[in-house]
Design an enzyme around this catalytic site. Structure first.
Site, PDB file in Angstrom:
ATOM      1  CD  GLU A   1      -0.305   2.908  -1.685  1.00  7.17           C
ATOM      2  OE1 GLU A   1      -1.152   2.082  -2.074  1.00  7.17           O
ATOM      3  OE2 GLU A   1       0.917   2.717  -1.783  1.00  7.17           O
TER       4      GLU A   1
ATOM      5  CD  GLU B   1       3.123   1.384   1.856  1.00  2.10           C
ATOM      6  OE1 GLU B   1       3.021   0.608   0.881  1.00  2.10           O
ATOM      7  OE2 GLU B   1       2.152   1.848   2.446  1.00  2.10           O
TER       8      GLU B   1
HETATM    9  C1  GAL Z   1       0.793  -0.533  -0.976  1.00  3.23           C
HETATM   10  C2  GAL Z   1      -0.088  -0.405   0.251  1.00  3.23           C
HETATM   11  C3  GAL Z   1       0.372  -1.341   1.352  1.00  3.23           C
HETATM   12  C4  GAL Z   1       0.633  -2.726   0.810  1.00  3.23           C
HETATM   13  C5  GAL Z   1       1.622  -2.620  -0.313  1.00  3.23           C
HETATM   14  C6  GAL Z   1       2.018  -3.948  -0.893  1.00  3.23           C
HETATM   15  O1  GAL Z   1       0.181  -0.005  -2.118  1.00  3.23           O
HETATM   16  O2  GAL Z   1      -0.075   0.914   0.739  1.00  3.23           O
HETATM   17  O3  GAL Z   1      -0.602  -1.370   2.378  1.00  3.23           O
HETATM   18  O4  GAL Z   1      -0.567  -3.267   0.353  1.00  3.23           O
HETATM   19  O5  GAL Z   1       1.082  -1.832  -1.342  1.00  3.23           O
HETATM   20  O6  GAL Z   1       2.965  -3.820  -1.918  1.00  3.23           O
END
Ligand code: GAL
Length: 664
Positions: free
Chosen positions: A154, A311
């Site tokens: 990110e 994700e």
């Molecule tokens: C994202 C990040 C992950 C985790 C996630 C939690 O922004 O890439 O590592 O922290 O949020 O929602």
């Protein structure tokens, strides 16, 4: 369908998550892999934040644990997206090179007791990142488990801008490249105003906190410079892994829509495929519309090609003010909506819920109570379901409406001292998108200079910064027969935040056939009425048509009697202009007639339908966000069950069904 897989070696819709096994004793790893197989997981991302474990001391590497993890996964047929761990610089690195800690706009230097403590312009960081990336790529470049490379994490998310002295020097170098000479820079930035002329590059500083507003053109260039700094970090690592691991795709996880500070149009061509992270705004009403919009913007950045949901969450996150749990079935609805809108896979943060550290209350595929949890059951069910939906893979989303989106215009519009603070980019794009979503239209999100041929309607919710190239593009589209709808405060400035010559709406004056004599922003909470009874708020204008016809007028307020909505026939097409802030219902009333037909006629309110089209096949995904069974007119075969659908599809409350339509 035998489409090319998004990730070579994963010949299926991708399913899995971030796997952080370094948190657990090795016996847990064996249980993990068994459970992954049970859930149909075919890809996991490993090592995202493992730098301190992989390189415990400068130049000393410990790959033993990662060797064992990769071999174990490989032995079980689970492919790996191997991450470069450079988003989590180790404590020893920050201790040795304190200068690489980022500095905020108020001068505060940030500590290192979290991830993402780094200045993207620091040469010490660059050297160290290059070393660990090279070591990883050399060791695992041809490891049979490794299917793709996940660079960093990110970019621009936690610390988008750094104001340290090293960044200042890099900014000066970047400005030389962009402007060539100081005369050109002084001209572009309008430094004659407020006596801000620069006589030497070294006089120029990042826009740290100042007694009053910093020159907006300087601010814009600093935002571009910061974006480019992150991109340079990405490219450095990408090029290393490409050298050592040919044939494996390289990408990074974007935060499209939720990260204002990365210009993803400029990143799109740098990745082998687009991957996005999306987290539901749990408390927001209609958050499924925001999810749909994020998926559509992601598909836009991917140029319409399939992309990967890298994700999302199985259940609650841990970083919102109130982390509401997803209701039963909601995770499935979220995942299948992303798929319907072009994703060729769905992944989660993270595989197994942490017991320690910052994110222990964040949901995971395996919650703290493991197999006994509701979530685990839904994770296994979704994995099975995705296996049955493989034929969706590689198909493209069909849309004949486009929405123009631009990060740089967003940045410029939200700088200080605009006519009102109540006009925001997110609100306007969301209102237009919501109107189109509720009208059951699928939208392609495009850059202002994108090829618009083929779109029946193009909407521009907010394009304050409009380059002449973008204006020409929109004008050509209308001349060629297109229908354009533009919202107020668009076309105003060029790339240096300089007002286009000759008055508002600047470079869009001709195509819209109007001039705007004055902006008339409204008091907080006050509304204006148009002569058909529609009301707007936040903004009104004194619009003077040149060639446009008046569709609606202001019935009251500061622009009483003046045109509020206009239509200009230009070339073979037409351009509409809306000069006040209408909500999604107002937009539907005023602009509804401009839209091409919906995805399916007669869809009930709250029911979402999106079509993906492949080689001789068409899939219609229907998501029912209501509490009632929905009936939808479609003929084909249920893609999951093989059941025949003869003209009417019944979708249960909160349910999703995907139909392979009969193609005549
Ligand atoms: C994202 C990040 C992950 C985790 C996630 C939690 O922004 O890439 O590592 O922290 O949020 O929602």
């Amino acid at each position: 369908m035998s489409a090319n897989p998004l990730v070579p070696g994963v010949d299926a819709l991708v399913y899995g998550g971030d796997y952080n096994p370094e948190q657990w004793p090795e016996e847990v790893w064996h249980e993990d892999v068994a459970m992954m197989r049970e859930a149909g997981v075919n890809l996991v991302h490993v090592g995202i934040f493992s730098w301190a474990l992989l390189e415990p001391r400068e130049g000393e590497f410990d790959f033993g644990w990662l060797d064992r993890v990769l071999d174990l996964l490989h032995g079980s047929g689970i492919r790996v997206g191997l991450a470069t761990p450079t988003a989590a610089p180790p404590a020893w690195l920050l201790h040795r090179h304190p200068g690489m800690r980022p500095v905020m706009s108020d001068g505060t230097t940030l500590s290192g007791a979290a991830r993402q403590t780094l200045c993207p312009h620091s040469p010490d960081y660059a050297r160290a990142a290059e070393r660990v990336t090279t070591a990883l790529a050399e060791r695992y470049g041809d490891h049979p488990a490794v299917a793709l490379w996940h660079i960093h994490n990110e970019y621009g998310g936690a610390m988008p801008h750094c104001y340290c002295d090293t960044s200042a020097a890099a900014f000066q170098g970047w400005l030389r490249e962009r402007h060539g000479g100081l005369d050109a820079l002084n001209q572009a930035w309008g430094t004659a105003f407020w006596g801000q002329r620069y006589g030497d590059w070294e006089e120029i500083r990042p826009p740290s906190q100042a007694p009053t507003v910093v020159n907006p053109a300087l601010q814009l260039d600093f935002l571009r410079f910061s974006n480019d700094g992150h991109l340079a970090c990405y490219r450095r690592e990408r090029d290393i892994v490409r050298r050592h691991s040919p044939g494996r795709p390289v990408t990074t996880n974007f935060m499209i829509v939720n990260c204002k500070w990365i210009d993803y149009w400029s990143w799109a061509k740098e990745v082998d495929f687009v991957a996005n992270d999306h987290y539901l705004q749990a408390e927001e009403p209609d958050n499924h519309i925001e999810l749909a919009m994020a998926a559509d913007v992601t598909r836009g950045v991917a140029g319409g090609r399939p992309w990967l949901l890298m994700e999302h969450s199985t259940n609650a996150v841990s970083w919102q003010p109130r982390n509401l749990a997803k209701r039963p079935g909601e995770m499935r609805r979220n995942s299948l909506t992303h798929l319907a809108r072009g994703a060729d896979g769905a992944m989660f943060f993270q595989w197994r819920a942490s017991r320690s550290g910052a994110e222990k209350f964040h949901s995971a595929m395996v919650p703290h109570n493991g197999r006994r949890s509701r979530v685990w059951g839904e994770v296994v069910d979704l994995g099975r379901e995705l296996e049955g939906l493989d034929a969706l893979r590689g198909s493209r989303v069909a849309a004949d409406t486009a929405l123009v989106w631009d990060w740089q215009s967003w940045w410029a519009m939200e700088l200080e001292w605009r006519p009102t603070q109540d006009h925001t980019y997110r609100e306007r794009t969301r209102a237009f998108y919501t109107w189109l979503w509720r009208a059951h239209r699928t939208v392609d999100v495009v850059a202002p200079d994108a090829d618009l041929t083929g779109y029946r309607t193009v909407v521009v919710p907010s394009l304050y910064l409009t380059t002449s190239g973008a204006a020409d593009n929109l004008t050509r589209y209308v001349e060629g027969g297109g229908t354009l709808a533009v919202s107020y405060f668009s076309g105003i400035v060029d790339e240096n935040d300089t007002v286009h010559a000759g008055g508002y709406p600047g470079v869009l004056r001709e195509v819209l056939g109007v001039e705007v004599d004055e902006f008339l922003p409204l008091r907080e909470g006050s509304r204006v009425r148009l002569d058909d009874g529609t009301t707007g708020d936040v903004w009104a204008e004194r619009v003077v048509p040149t060639t446009a016809e008046v569709v609606l007028r202001y019935a009251d307020g500061p622009a009483e009697g003046a045109p509020a909505v206009t239509r200009n026939v230009h070339g073979r097409g037409q351009a509409w202009y809306v000069s006040t802030r209408l909500d999604s219902e107002g937009l539907a009333g005023v602009l509804g007639g401009l839209l091409p037909p919906p995805v399916v006629e007669g869809l009930p309110e709250g029911v979402e339908a999106v079509r993906r089209v492949g080689d001789g096949v068409r899939y219609l995904t229907v998501v029912n966000h209501t509490g009632e069974e929905a009936k939808v007119a479609v003929t084909g075969t249920d893609a999951a069950t093989g059941e025949r659908v003869d003209g009417t599809l019944a979708v249960p409350p909160g349910g999703v069904r995907i139909v392979r339509e009969d193609v005549s």
